[in-house]
Design a protein around this motif. Structure first.
Motif, short mmCIF file in Angstrom:
data_model
loop_
_atom_site.label_atom_id
_atom_site.label_comp_id
_atom_site.label_asym_id
_atom_site.label_seq_id
_atom_site.Cartn_x
_atom_site.Cartn_y
_atom_site.Cartn_z
N GLY A 65 11.55 82.47 21.47
CA GLY A 65 11.06 83.72 22.03
C GLY A 65 11.46 83.95 23.47
N PHE A 66 12.64 83.43 23.87
CA PHE A 66 13.16 83.71 25.22
C PHE A 66 13.66 85.14 25.25
N LYS A 67 13.17 85.93 26.23
CA LYS A 67 13.45 87.37 26.20
C LYS A 67 14.54 87.80 27.19
N GLY A 68 14.92 86.92 28.08
CA GLY A 68 15.86 87.32 29.14
C GLY A 68 17.27 87.53 28.62
N PRO A 69 18.12 88.16 29.44
CA PRO A 69 19.51 88.37 29.03
C PRO A 69 20.31 87.06 29.03
N ILE A 70 21.27 86.97 28.13
CA ILE A 70 22.18 85.81 28.07
C ILE A 70 23.59 86.34 28.27
N TYR A 71 24.14 86.02 29.44
CA TYR A 71 25.47 86.53 29.80
C TYR A 71 26.54 85.51 29.42
N GLY A 72 27.46 85.95 28.62
CA GLY A 72 28.54 85.04 28.22
C GLY A 72 29.67 85.83 27.62
N LYS A 73 30.28 85.27 26.61
CA LYS A 73 31.40 85.94 25.94
C LYS A 73 30.89 87.07 25.04
N ARG A 74 29.79 86.78 24.32
CA ARG A 74 29.28 87.77 23.37
C ARG A 74 28.76 89.01 24.09
N SER A 75 28.28 88.84 25.31
CA SER A 75 27.79 89.99 26.08
C SER A 75 28.93 90.73 26.75
N GLY A 76 30.14 90.17 26.68
CA GLY A 76 31.29 90.82 27.31
C GLY A 76 31.46 90.48 28.78
N HIS A 77 30.66 89.55 29.30
CA HIS A 77 30.77 89.22 30.72
C HIS A 77 31.90 88.23 31.01
N PHE A 78 32.23 87.39 30.03
CA PHE A 78 33.28 86.39 30.24
C PHE A 78 34.32 86.49 29.13
N PRO A 79 35.58 86.18 29.45
CA PRO A 79 36.64 86.30 28.45
C PRO A 79 36.60 85.20 27.39
N TRP A 80 37.00 85.55 26.20
CA TRP A 80 37.04 84.60 25.08
C TRP A 80 38.30 83.73 25.15
N ALA A 81 39.36 84.29 25.71
CA ALA A 81 40.64 83.57 25.71
C ALA A 81 40.97 83.11 27.11
N GLY A 82 41.73 82.04 27.20
CA GLY A 82 42.26 81.61 28.49
C GLY A 82 41.32 80.73 29.28
N GLU A 83 41.84 80.28 30.43
CA GLU A 83 41.09 79.38 31.29
C GLU A 83 40.07 80.13 32.14
N TYR A 84 39.04 79.44 32.54
CA TYR A 84 38.12 79.94 33.55
C TYR A 84 38.56 79.40 34.92
N SER A 85 37.90 79.88 35.97
CA SER A 85 38.18 79.36 37.31
C SER A 85 36.95 79.66 38.16
N ALA A 86 36.88 79.00 39.31
CA ALA A 86 35.76 79.27 40.23
C ALA A 86 35.79 80.74 40.65
N ASP A 87 37.00 81.27 40.89
CA ASP A 87 37.13 82.67 41.31
C ASP A 87 36.54 83.62 40.27
N ARG A 88 36.93 83.38 39.03
CA ARG A 88 36.53 84.24 37.93
C ARG A 88 35.00 84.20 37.75
N ILE A 89 34.44 83.01 37.81
CA ILE A 89 33.00 82.85 37.64
C ILE A 89 32.26 83.49 38.81
N GLN A 90 32.80 83.27 40.02
CA GLN A 90 32.19 83.86 41.21
C GLN A 90 32.13 85.38 41.10
N SER A 91 33.22 85.99 40.63
CA SER A 91 33.22 87.45 40.61
C SER A 91 32.25 87.98 39.55
N VAL A 92 32.14 87.30 38.41
CA VAL A 92 31.17 87.77 37.39
C VAL A 92 29.73 87.60 37.90
N LEU A 93 29.45 86.45 38.53
CA LEU A 93 28.09 86.24 39.06
C LEU A 93 27.76 87.30 40.10
#
Lengths: 598, 195
Positions: free
Chosen positions: A302-330
C-alpha cells in the motif's frame, strides 16, 4: 603492501582465487575476457585448472562437472555468451551442484562491443538463480567470494553480473588470503540424472530456496540502507555510484538503498525502505528489474507515493546511465536548480571527422575481403559475416559484410538465403576461433542438406578481437601448455566438404583466381585463407610510395581503407604500415615498393 | 585532493597504459584512484577516451564539464572530449593529427586549423605539443603516450612528482622498450618546466 591497480575483471579473478577456486572455464567475449586471461596468468602460483573452452555451453558444462565433484568452479562469458550456455544453465539450476558454481556474465550497457543490451539479471530470474550485481571492482572481488560461499552452502549455481564499467574500470585493490577448497570427489546418486519426476521436486525446492534467499539477502550486507530524508533512491550496479555523485552535486540527502542482489529481491529490506520515504527514484541500467519488483511490492504494502524510473518515463530503457543523466532527472523532477557544472566550451565547435574502428594496417582480413570482392565481381553474391574483428569488413570501402547475427550464424543464415535464391552465390566469412565455437555444426548442416555455401575461413591463428586467446587450432592452452593442434582443414574434410583450397590471402592474384574457381563449383566449397594476425608478430618491413612514379590515381587509398595511408599532395604511407604488401599488388603504376624497417 | 583527468586519443596510441600509470602512481602516493576505458572494438583506430579519477569515492566516469585536465593525444579527439573539460581546466594536446580512413575516402573532412582555433578559444590553459615529433626523436613513434605523460608530469598539476610517474611507467613496460620510453618521457618533460 600498498593497493594494486586492478581491473574489475582482474578483481573477480582475485576473488575466485581467494575463495579457493579449483577450476575456471570461459569462451572470450568483451567485456568478460580478462577474467580467465588473468586466472591463466596466475595459474603457476596456485593449484587450480583454467581453460579456454570452445564455446560457452561447453565451458558451463565443464565447470558444472567440476562442481558436481565438490570443486569450486567459475565459468565466465559475456551476456550473449549466456544465450549459448543457457541450455545447461537452466538444467543446472534444477540439478544443483555439490561444491560451488559461480557463473560470471558480463553485461554491456551502451552497448560498447555487443550485439544486444540484454540484461543478465532477467536471465537469473528466469533461471530462478541468485545474482550479485557489483558497483565497482572492489565490490566485484567481495561479491565473487560471497557468490562462491553462497553457491557452496545452497548447492546452487550463483550468478555474478558485472557491467562494462565494472569489468573495465580499475581501482586500488587489497589482496586477502586464499582459503583452499579440497573437492571431496563425485558421489554417485540418482539426483544427478534429470528425469521429469526429479525436475518437479527440484522446481519446488527452487521456489523454497528463493524465499530463503529473500530473507537472507534482506538481513545480509549486500543491500545496505542509508537513512536520509523522505526522498528515496534505489540503485543497482554502477548506477549506485552515479547516484551518490549526483546527490552530492545537488546537495541532497536522500534515503538510499543499494541493491546488490537484484534476484531474489531483498523484499523485507525494500519494505523497510518504502516505510521511510514518500517517493522513490529507481536507478538501474537496462531492464527495470528492481523497478518492477518495487512496483509490485508497493502494491502489496500500500505504498502510495510516485515511483520514478523507466516505466514512468523518467529514465531511458536503453543505453548507459551516468552521474550527469541522473543529476538532471533528479533536478528536474524535484524542481531544483540544476546546479550543473558550467560547460567549458561556449562556442560552436567545428565538425569533426568520423572515426570508426577499422581493420588494422596490414590485417590479412583486408586482403581476404578484397580478393573475394574482386573475384566475385559481377556475380551478385551475398556476403554473410560473423562475430570477430572481421565484422569490421562491413565498413567502406570494403563493404563486404551484408549480414551479422551471432557467433556461427554467418554460415547458417547464408544457407537459408541460398534456399530462397538458389542461383545467387553466398560467401560466408568466419574466423578460426568462431569456426571452432559454433561454425562446425553449420558446415555439417551445409554438407548434409546440400546447401552450396561458399565458406571463407579467415584463419589468422588467434582470437584477435578479444585479446588473442588461444583456441584448438593453435596447439597451446590457456596456460601455455603445448597440445595437439586441430587443423581446420582436416575438420572441414571430415565434415564432408569436397572442394577445398588453402591460400595466403596476401597473394592477391592466386586468391582471386581461387574465388573465381569457387564460384564455378556447384557444391559446398571452402576457401581457407591463412595468414597470421599482425598483432602476433613484429613487422620487419614496410612499404612506401615512390612519388615520382605515382600517378595520383588514389586507388590504394580508395579501395583498401588501410589506416596506414594518408594524403598529402599524393598518397603517403605512414609509420603504422605493417608491410603486408597488398597495396603494392594493386598499384597500376607499380609505384609502391618494399623498404626495410628502420 | 580530487583530480579528474580525461585522456582522449585514437585506438593504438596507448591511452589505456597512460591512464593506468597515472592511477597506479596516485595509489602509490596514497590517494584512492579509479579509471575507466573502453577495450574492444574501439581499439582499432577508433576514438578512445580514458578517465582517471584521483581521490574520488564515486564512479569511474567523469561528468560533463568536470575534468580538471584533458590530455589530448590527437587534436580532433581532444575536441571530441572537450565538453568534459571544466571551465578554467588544463588542456595538453599533441598537435599531430591522425587522419581517419573516412578522410582518405573523402566521406569526412579534417579541419585541423579550425580544430586548433576552437581548442585555443576554450576557457582553459591550453598547451600544444608536437608529441609525434618528440616520439619519433626518441626512436619510436609509439612512445607518444610516454611523451604526453612527461608533459603532464612536468606541468605541476599532479599531486606527485614526475619521477614517481616515470618509475611506474617503466615498471608497467616490458624491458625491451623501457629505454626508448624513458627518452620519450624526458623529451616530454622538457616541454614544460616543472612547476
Amino acid at each position: 603492501m600498498g593497493k594494486k591497480l586492478l581491473m574489475g575483471n582482474e578483481a573477480i579473478a582475485r576473488g575466485a582465487v581467494e575463495a579457493g577456486l579449483n577450476l575456471a572455464t570461459a569462451y572470450p567475449g568483451t567485456p568478460s575476457s580478462e577474467i580467465i586471461g588473468t586466472l591463466a596468468e596466475w595459474s603457476g602460483d596456485f593449484d587450480y585448472y583454467v581453460e579456454w573452452s570452445v564455446n560457452e555451453k561447453v565451458a558451463m558444462e565443464v565447470a558444472g562437472g567440476a562442481a558436481y565433484a565438490g570443486g569450486r568452479a567459475l565459468v565466465a562469458m559475456k551476456q550473449v555468451g549466456l544465450n549459448v550456455a543457457s541450455d545447461p544453465l537452466m538444467s543446472l539450476a534444477y540439478i544443483g551442484v555439490q561444491g560451488a558454481l559461480v557463473v560470471v556474465v558480463a553485461d554491456d550497457p551502451g552497448p560498447h562491443s555487443s550485439q544486444t543490451e540484454q540484461d543478465t539479471r532477467v536471465f537469473a530470474k528466469f533461471a530462478k538463480l541468485p545474482v550479485f550485481d557489483p558497483s565497482s571492482p572492489e565490490e566485484a572481488l567481495a561479491m565473487t567470494k560471497a557468490a562462491f560461499e553462497l553457491s557452496h552452502r545452497y548447492q546452487l549455481p550463483v550468478l555474478l553480473r558485472p557491467t562494462t564499467r565494472v569489468c573495465h574500470a580499475t581501482s586500488g585493490i587489497e589482496f586477502g588470503p586464499r582459503i583452499p577448497n579440497v573437492p571431496e570427489g563425485f558421489v554417485k546418486d540418482p539426483k544427478w540424472v534429470i528425469f521429469p519426476r526429479l525436475s518437479y521436486q527440484q522446481h519446488q525446492l527452487l521456489e523454497e530456496t528463493r524465499l530463503r534467499l529473500e530473507r537472507e539477502f534482506s538481513d545480509g550486507p549486500w543491500n545496505p540502507l542509508t537513512p536520509g530524508d523522505r526522498i528515496g533512491i534505489v540503485a543497482g550496479g554502477v548506477s549506485y555510484l552515479y547516484a551518490r555523485e549526483a546527490v552530492a552535486r545537488l546537495g541532497l540527502n536522500p534515503t538510499m538503498l543499494k541493491v546488490g542482489t537484484p534476484h531474489p529481491l531483498p523484499t523485507a529490506k525494500l519494505e523497510q525502505f518504502l516505510s521511510r520515504v514518500d517517493r522513490v527514484f529507481v536507478l538501474e541500467e537496462l531492464d527495470p528489474v528492481l523497478e518492477e519488483g518495487i512496483i509490485a511490492l508497493a502494491g502489496q504494502v500500500g505504498f502510495k507515493g510516485p515511483i520514478y524510473g523507466k516505466r514512468s518515463g523518467h529514465f531511458p530503457w536503453a543505453g548507459e546511465y551516468s552521474a550527469d543523466r541522473i543529476q538532471s532527472v533528479l533536478a528536474r523532477t524535484l524542481e531544483l536548480a540544476p546546479a550543473a557544472p558550467e560547460p567549458g566550451a561556449q562556442d560552436v565547435p567545428p565538425e569533426l571527422p568520423v572515426r570508426p574502428p577499422v581493420l588494422c594496417a596490414g590485417c590479412p582480413h583486408r586482403a581476404s575481403f578484397y580478393a573475394v570482392k574482386r573475384g566475385s565481381r559481377g556475380s551478385n553474391a551475398i556476403y554473410t559475416g560473423d562475430i570477430g574483428c572481421y565484422t569490421l569488413g562491413n565498413a567502406p570501402p570494403l563493404s563486404m559484410v551484408d549480414t551479422c547475427l551471432c557467433m556461427g550464424a554467418g554460415l547458417t543464415v547464408g544457407q537459408g538465403l541460398l534456399r530462397m535464391e538458389p542461383g545467387r552465390p553466398v560467401f560466408a566469412f568466419i574466423g578460426d576461433s568462431t569456426f571452432f565455437h559454433t561454425g562446425i555444426p553449420g558446415i555439417l548442416n551445409a554438407v548434409y542438406n546440400q546447401h552450396p555455401i561458399k565458406l571463407v575461413l579467415l584463419d589468422n591463428s588467434t582470437t584477435a578481437m578479444t585479446g588473442h586467446q588461444p583456441h584448438p587450432g593453435m596447439g597451446r592452452t590457456a596456460c601455455g601448455g603445448a597440445v595437439p593442434q586441430v587443423d581446420p582443414v582436416a575438420v572441414l574434410r571430415a565434415c564432408g566438404v569436397e572442394w577445398l583450397e588453402v591460400l595466403d590471402p596476401l597473394d592477391l592474384p592466386a586468391t582471386e583466381a581461387a574465388v573465381r574457381r569457387a564460384l564455378e563449383y556447384p557444391g559446398v566449397v571452402a576457401l581457407v585463407l591463412k595468414s597470421p594476425c599482425v598483432a602476433t608478430f613484429k613487422a620487419t618491413r614496410r612499404y612506401r610510395i615512390d612519388s615520382a612514379a605515382c600517378s595520383n590515381c588514389g586507388r590504394c587509398l580508395r579501395e583498401l581503407g588501410c589506416p596506414a595511408f594518408y594524403r598529402e599532395e599524393k598518397p603517403q604511407i605512414g609509420p603504422s604500415c605493417y608491410g603486408c604488401g597488398l597495396c603494392s599488388q594493386i598499384c597500376p603504376k607499380g609505384a609502391i615498393g618494399e623498404v626495410g624497417r628502420s | 585532493m580530487r583530480l579528474d583527468i580525461v585522456i582522449a586519443g585514437v585506438g593504438g596510441q596507448g591511452t589505456v597504459l597512460a591512464s593506468r600509470v597515472l592511477a597506479q602512481t596516485a595509489l602509490d602516493a596514497g590517494f584512492p584512484a579509479r579509471t575507466s576505458e573502453m577495450i574492444g572494438m574501439a581499439q582499432r583506430e577508433g576514438s578512445v577516451q580514458s578517465h582517471v579519477r584521483i581521490g574520488t569515492e564515486f564512479g569511474p566516469v567523469i561528468g560533463s564539464g568536470a575534468a580538471d585536465i584533458l590530455l589530448g593525444f590527437e587534436p580532433a579527439e581532444a575536441q571530441r572530449s572537450g565538453n568534459l573539460l571544466k571551465n578554467g581546466g588544463m588542456l595538453l594536446v599533441n598537435s599531430h593529427p591522425i587522419h581517419p580512413v573516412t578522410v582518405a575516402l573523402g566521406s569526412s573532412a579534417y579541419p585541423l586549423a579550425e580544430i586548433r582555433a576552437y581548442l585555443d578559444r576554450l576557457p582553459a590553459r591550453v598547451t600544444w605539443v608536437d608529441g609525434f615529433e618528440l616520439a619519433l626523436a626518441s626512436g619510436n613513434f609509439k612512445t607518444l603516450n610516454a611523451v604526453m605523460l612527461g608533459v603532464l608530469a612536468s606541468s605541476g598539476a599532479l599531486p606527485f612528482g614526475r619521477d614517481a610517474v616515470l618509475r611506474v611507467l617503466l615498471e608497467m613496460l616490458p624491458e625491451r622498450v623501457r629505454a626508448v620510453n624513458e627518452r620519450a618521457f624526458a623529451l616530454g618533460c622538457q616541454v614544460v618546466k616543472e612547476g
